[in-house]
Motif scaffolding. Structure first.
Motif: not given
Length: 583
Positions: A561-566
């Motif tokens: 997976s990976d990390i997402a940011v808004q």
């Protein structure tokens, strides 16, 4: 409490990019969907800079240059065949035409040119021999060194028998001169075949080269001293004019000459076939195959129009000169390869030196950051312990002081945990232990941690119901603790934090949202780097050494997976990631 307005579910985050975009954009791992709970207008998705989190194109590194150079050295099969068949056909047609059309026969009485052609050929062969013996290309080093040995014998033979011998001993008789030439060619052809014909060439050593040169010297000495006792190679005298030489093919030469010449042609042809085969396999340089074809033609023509070291220049001499030119070209190509490899080596060394310098700076910065982070809690503990030493201190104040000490101890434990986590993560045997885990249990542990955060942040948890995910629970809890701790540190006291989970097409997306200061667009790539921190956090003195998000990303990528940011400056941030749901 004010509710966050969800972002349109069609918005998808498609990749991590270091490209600059306008404020209020988002950054995410490949293929992760992100749903915002931050109020305000929808935040446009950040464009993908490079797939799977790879950096954008930049300067060519030494490794990339090496790949390009190696791929450029692998010739196609068609190119090898063209460069070998064309000279072979040309030499064969020329040979037949000479017999059919008498005026095409080439024989020139030119003593000075004969000396120049011989000298140029010898110098060219010695140059190529020096290059191939000292700087052979891998994996063909053994083959090329045997080829270099053959060229060394050719060069020395011409210098000794064509120049040094006549000066010291006088001009030899034609039969002796022919035997001397045949001895040189026989030794060189044997070395050519020795290095190019076997599927696996014999190992080359300088001792073996010394033995070869010694054996050749002994053979040359015997030929020079005892040639009068050998069978005649020519049944007449050496022609002294081009016209006489032109009429000589197949006439005036003894059977002994034809036997020795046939051995030379067969050895040369075998070496040429080996060169072509190895060139097709990519184990010898491309230029070697057509060069050996030319050498076969030279041996063939010299067996028909032999002038030995005489004053007449024949087609055989011209082909030997062409072979020498091809060897010079090959030597230049090999020197260019050496220069390219040296450039690549220097580039690699520079990269390594830069890396070592960067590592030294990172170590220094890390030491300074850890020391800085230790100063504050230790000073606080010391001050609080000094206050507790006052026996007149009210009980409720004493309790608060003890609580403050415990909080500082927790900060020290968190710092030590981050340092240990970095050490574990950087080990080559770092791995996650994936197994089915209850999502409810993960969220419960994260919620319990979130209730202990300082800053009086109301924590709201949204659960999708009972679900199981494939994860390493210890690592995922570490990620959630990092995200919740960041949400508390970078938000004003009393602002709410939201922990949510939702099913999305066979996966579960877990998100932590805050209503803090947000992240500047320029800081987005930096916050995921080791020891990387945003400028706002450093300016406000927010505690931390900048490893939480780096650790989180490494852990999530180990989960596939990976990390997402808004984020939007002044509005807040949403960090999210996905885990595969277990049916």
């Amino acid at each position: 409490m004010r509710r966050w307005t969800p972002m349109p579910p069609s918005l998808r985050l498609v990749g991590t990019s270091r490209a600059r975009t306008a404020p209020g954009r988002q950054q995410a791992g490949t293929g992760l969907a992100a749903e915002s709970h931050i109020p305000g207008p929808p935040i446009a998705p950040r464009s993908a800079g490079s797939p799977a989190g790879l950096p954008d194109d930049g300067p060519v590194t030494a490794a990339a240059a090496q790949d390009t150079w190696e791929s450029g050295r692998a010739p196609s099969r068609t190119l090898v065949l063209v460069l070998t068949i064309l000279p072979a056909v040309a030499i064969l047609v020329w040979t037949i035409a000479i017999f059919v059309l008498q005026h095409l026969q080439f024989a020139v009485m030119a003593p000075e040119w004969a000396v120049r052609v011989g000298g140029a050929s010898a110098a060219a062969r010695l140059f190529a021999a020096l290059v191939l013996l000292l700087f052979p290309a891998e994996p063909a080093s053994a083959r090329l060194r045997w080829v270099g040995s053959a060229l060394l014998v050719l060069g020395i033979g011409v210098l000794v028998f064509g120049y040094l011998g006549p000066v010291l001993l006088g001009t030899p008789d034609p039969n002796t001169a022919m035997y001397q030439s045949l001895a040189v060619w026989l030794a060189s052809d044997a070395l050519f075949a020795f290095g190019l014909l076997p599927a696996r060439p014999p190992a080359f050593t300088w001792r073996r080269l010394a033995l070869v040169v010694s054996a050749f010297s002994l053979l040359a000495t015997v030929v020079t001293l005892d040639a009068d006792d050998f069978p005649l190679l020519r049944l007449g005298v050496l022609p002294n004019s081009p016209a006489a030489l032109a009429q000589e093919p197949l006439h005036g030469l003894s059977t002994w000459h034809w036997v020795l010449s046939a051995i030379l042609v067969v050895l040369a042809a075998a070496a040429a076939l080996g060169a072509v085969r190895n060139a097709l396999q990519g184990t010898v340089p491309l230029w070697l195959a057509p060069s050996m074809i030319i050498w076969v033609g030279a041996e063939l023509h010299n067996s028909l129009w032999t002038s030995a070291s005489g004053p007449i220049v024949t087609t055989g001499d011209l082909l030997r000169l062409a072979f020498a030119v091809a060897m010079v070209f090959g030597g230049v190509v090999e020197l260019r390869r050496i220069a390219t490899e040296r450039t690549l080596l220097l580039a690699t060394q520079r990269e390594q030196a830069d890396l070592l310098t960067e590592l030294a700076i990172m170590k220094s910065d890390f030491t300074a950051m850890v020391a800085h982070e230790l100063v504050t809690p230790l000073a606080a503990i010391r001050a609080l312990a000094g206050i507790l030493d006052d026996d007149s201190l009210p009980r409720d104040l004493r309790t608060r002081m003890v609580g403050g000490i415990e909080a500082q101890i927790l900060a020290l434990q968190s710092l030590a945990g981050d340092v240990q986590a970095i050490a574990r993560l950087e080990r080559t045997d770092f791995a996650v232990q994936l197994r089915p885990v209850s999502l409810t249990a993960l969220l419960a542990e994260a919620e319990a941690f979130g209730r202990t955060l300082t800053g009086d942040h109301p924590l709201t948890v949204y659960r999708p119901g009972e679900a199981w995910v494939r994860a390493d629970p210890e690592r995922i809890c570490q990620v959630l603790r990092n995200l919740l701790d960041n949400a508390a540190k970078y938000s004003l006291v009393g602002t709410p934090i939201e922990l949510s989970a939702a099913r999305e097409g066979g996966r579960v997306r877990i998100a932590v949202a805050d209503r803090g200061q947000g992240i500047d667009d320029e800081d987005l790539p930096r916050i995921f780097e080791k020891f990387g921190r945003g400028r706002a956090s450093m300016a406000h003195g927010t505690p931390g050494i900048g490893v939480g998000l780096y650790l989180s990303r490494r852990i999530l990528r180990a989960h596939g997976s990976d990390i997402a940011v808004q984020t939007a400056p002044g509005v807040g941030s949403v960090f999210s990631f996905q885990l595969r749901e277990v049916p």
